[in-house]
Design a protein around this motif. Sequence first.
Motif, PDB file in Angstrom:
ATOM      1  N   SER A 176       8.605   7.085 -10.676  1.00 12.74           N
ATOM      2  CA  SER A 176       8.320   5.901  -9.860  1.00 12.74           C
ATOM      3  C   SER A 176       8.689   6.148  -8.409  1.00 12.74           C
ATOM      4  CB  SER A 176       9.113   4.698 -10.383  1.00 12.74           C
ATOM      5  OG  SER A 176      10.473   4.800 -10.003  1.00 12.74           O
ATOM      6  N   ARG A 177       8.192   5.271  -7.548  1.00 15.02           N
ATOM      7  CA  ARG A 177       8.701   5.238  -6.187  1.00 15.02           C
ATOM      8  C   ARG A 177      10.102   4.638  -6.202  1.00 15.02           C
ATOM      9  NH1 ARG A 177       5.567   5.555  -1.417  1.00 15.02           N
ATOM     10  NH2 ARG A 177       3.525   6.472  -1.801  1.00 15.02           N
ATOM     11  N   ARG A 216       9.517  10.096   1.536  1.00 13.28           N
ATOM     12  CA  ARG A 216       8.098   9.960   1.189  1.00 13.28           C
ATOM     13  C   ARG A 216       7.891   9.203  -0.128  1.00 13.28           C
ATOM     14  NH1 ARG A 216       4.308  13.005   3.848  1.00 13.28           N
ATOM     15  NH2 ARG A 216       5.091  14.462   5.411  1.00 13.28           N
ATOM     16  N   LYS A 217       8.979   8.856  -0.802  1.00 12.45           N
ATOM     17  CA  LYS A 217       8.875   8.162  -2.090  1.00 12.45           C
ATOM     18  C   LYS A 217       9.273   6.695  -1.995  1.00 12.45           C
ATOM     19  CE  LYS A 217       9.648  10.086  -5.943  1.00 12.45           C
ATOM     20  NZ  LYS A 217      10.213  10.665  -7.180  1.00 12.45           N
ATOM     21  N   PHE A 226       9.221   2.712  -1.515  1.00 12.46           N
ATOM     22  CA  PHE A 226       8.244   1.655  -1.777  1.00 12.46           C
ATOM     23  C   PHE A 226       8.601   0.375  -1.026  1.00 12.46           C
ATOM     24  CE2 PHE A 226       6.487  -1.876  -4.305  1.00 12.46           C
ATOM     25  CZ  PHE A 226       5.151  -1.504  -4.335  1.00 12.46           C
ATOM     26  N   SER A 245       3.583   7.436   4.370  1.00 14.57           N
ATOM     27  CA  SER A 245       4.380   7.290   3.152  1.00 14.57           C
ATOM     28  C   SER A 245       4.311   5.906   2.527  1.00 14.57           C
ATOM     29  CB  SER A 245       5.854   7.602   3.456  1.00 14.57           C
ATOM     30  OG  SER A 245       6.000   8.898   3.978  1.00 14.57           O
ATOM     31  N   TYR A 283      -3.721   2.514  -5.375  1.00 14.84           N
ATOM     32  CA  TYR A 283      -3.130   3.346  -6.424  1.00 14.84           C
ATOM     33  C   TYR A 283      -4.201   4.139  -7.155  1.00 14.84           C
ATOM     34  CZ  TYR A 283       1.803   2.137  -6.383  1.00 14.84           C
ATOM     35  OH  TYR A 283       3.137   2.049  -6.041  1.00 14.84           O
ATOM     36  N   ASP A 343       6.352   0.628 -10.120  1.00 12.21           N
ATOM     37  CA  ASP A 343       6.883   0.561  -8.753  1.00 12.21           C
ATOM     38  C   ASP A 343       7.252  -0.867  -8.351  1.00 12.21           C
ATOM     39  OD1 ASP A 343       6.558   3.257  -8.569  1.00 12.21           O
ATOM     40  OD2 ASP A 343       4.711   3.182  -7.393  1.00 12.21           O
TER      41      ASP A 343
END
Length: 684
Positions: A176-177, A241-242, A244, A270, A500, A595
């Motif tokens: 997941s983010r 970069r991950k 959310f 991102s 997505y 997410d």
Amino acid sequence: MDTSMTYPNSISIEEDGDIGSSDSIEETGHTNHQSQCPDTSAIGKKKLPPKATINMPGKKRRLSSEVWDYFDIIPKKDPNEELKCRCKKCGNEYSAESKSGTAQFSQDKFRELLVHAIVRHELPFSFVEHEGIKNVLTYLEPQIKHITRNTTKSDVKKLHAKEVNRLGNELWGCPSRICLTSDAWTSIVTDGYLSLTAHFIDSNWLLQKKILKFSYMPPPHNGVALAEKIYSLASSWGIERKLFAITLDNASANDSCVAILKNQLKLKNSLICDGMLFHVRCCAHILNLIVQDGLKEIDKSVELIRECVKYVKGSQTRKLRFTECVTQTSLDSKKALVQDVPTRWNSTYIMLSSALYYRLAFCHLQLSDSNFRCCPSLEEWGRVEKICSFLQVFYETTNAFSGSKYPTSNLYFPQVFKIQLKLSEECNSSNDFMRRIASQMFVKFNKYWSEFNLLLAIAVVFDPRYKFQFIEFSYNKLYGPGSNELVKVRSALFDVYNEYVKTSNIPGASSSCSRGSNEVYSPHGAKEQEDSQSFDILEEFDQFDTFEFACSAQKSQLELYLDEPRAKRSSHIIVLDYWKAQQFRFPDLSKLARDILCVPVSTVASESVFSLGGRILDQFRSSLSRQIVEALVCTKDWLFGDKSEGSLNMNLEDLTQNIMSLNINKDELDATIIEDSNSNVVNL
């Protein structure tokens, strides 16, 4: 991924081998032998028979260890089989191979367990140098090598570095983010600290909460400095970069902080939907501001209840009299009667609720004790009852928003909808007092929720008990059919889903998805707390099912999911378990659900770190270095989480005091306790 990557403060750790003697005993299958085996502490205290001998190929060797006075060697039937021995007292068999060693004690294991204990129980480093502790350890193992406080500090740093590397790999590997919560705190020595907490859903669909940093934050604490600090900390973990979403409280500096962060992350491309869903305001903090605004109007009646509780707490004589009144009115004295913390409105609600239960006892005390003059009148009790019923909605919602072990984003919209309906209802009340309070609170409610993050409306769609129908139902009630607000939420939902789909390797549209059960029941699912009188409106929603999606032959995963019948609203569903079961039917949609459901709607997780920081950095240990403080706070969270006694989530019971649980010594009451109605409250 390069597993050799280093994370913040990571260092290499050298492991030393265990040291053992040449003779050995190792258990080979019996587990319940402690109560029967001989007391080895007696070794060396009495004269023992000659040692056994063992026949080896080409030689006969005498076994020198004193342990062999309590064991017999079992002759081998086959030269290749393992050498074993038998306890003379209990008869259990053990391995007697020399490779095992007779010494079961490991100095390295001892140091590891000692450091774990210090981190887990927040012990001072001087603990290892206490003579009493050293004597106990020496008694248990005479060969033990005691360590100093400086060695213990070094071991804590090594343990922290080891866990940093482990957590770094976990963050990189999570599907997941990652969502963040952050807050600032000032220590007892006025040093500023920033807490940064990560929230994510792992590969087993379990919600994880990890403190990434408890970092020193020098002034100034403006938006620019906060943005630089948060971005720097996220980058040090390699998760920039991950990201959310980030949840922050409503301080003005946080608005400029988020604006700067969004610009930095946009440069790396991102953010989802150009950062539209990135900033989440702490809902628990907003609720607190709304309720505190209302409590300004009800200070008089609340103060009377507070004085009642203080009076009972004032002395042993008063507590005994009140207990007698409780007995005479046939009330259960086991129910808590608490004094609140004025700065915590939810503790005030608990105080009012408990005082209402003991209402008859207070009235009885007024008749039997001439010094008790602060008992509310009949009219004031009625006001307290209405206030308590009104605050119950906010109390239950705050509790729901403050969780960190279960998703909270899907709870936001139903809970806020209840609050808005309750405020609207009381604004039209025939009671002038309640109408005045509700009107004042409604102004602040509209101020904060008129432009809330659309993510919090979208999140309810991923609860199979509500889906999009609840959003349509709510907006129809609040704004009328076909409102612009409803169109805006629907558009945002499909925009996020389509993004997505574009970034996924799996095709986003499918007409061949098999339909299955959309309910995952669990007796342990979190029950929704509802007030049956106030929220019968939700029963009307149960019959609501009018939203129709696109009728194209080729439907997307989102449309297929929304077309399926809702689960019963009253069913107990663990939302993450539901999506774990549906991830192969809706691969793209489940990624979005993973997410969105990990977004926390409050900063309680970060704020609760400060209670731990305050216990570690107290007046006796205020000189601890910042690196050690961070190592202790973070390592405890990573290794033990909420399993330790000093849980990060401070319960209200830790702040409030149950008057009914205070021991009353009747023998002492017969002595010389003199009651003075004008005396100050006695601290017990």
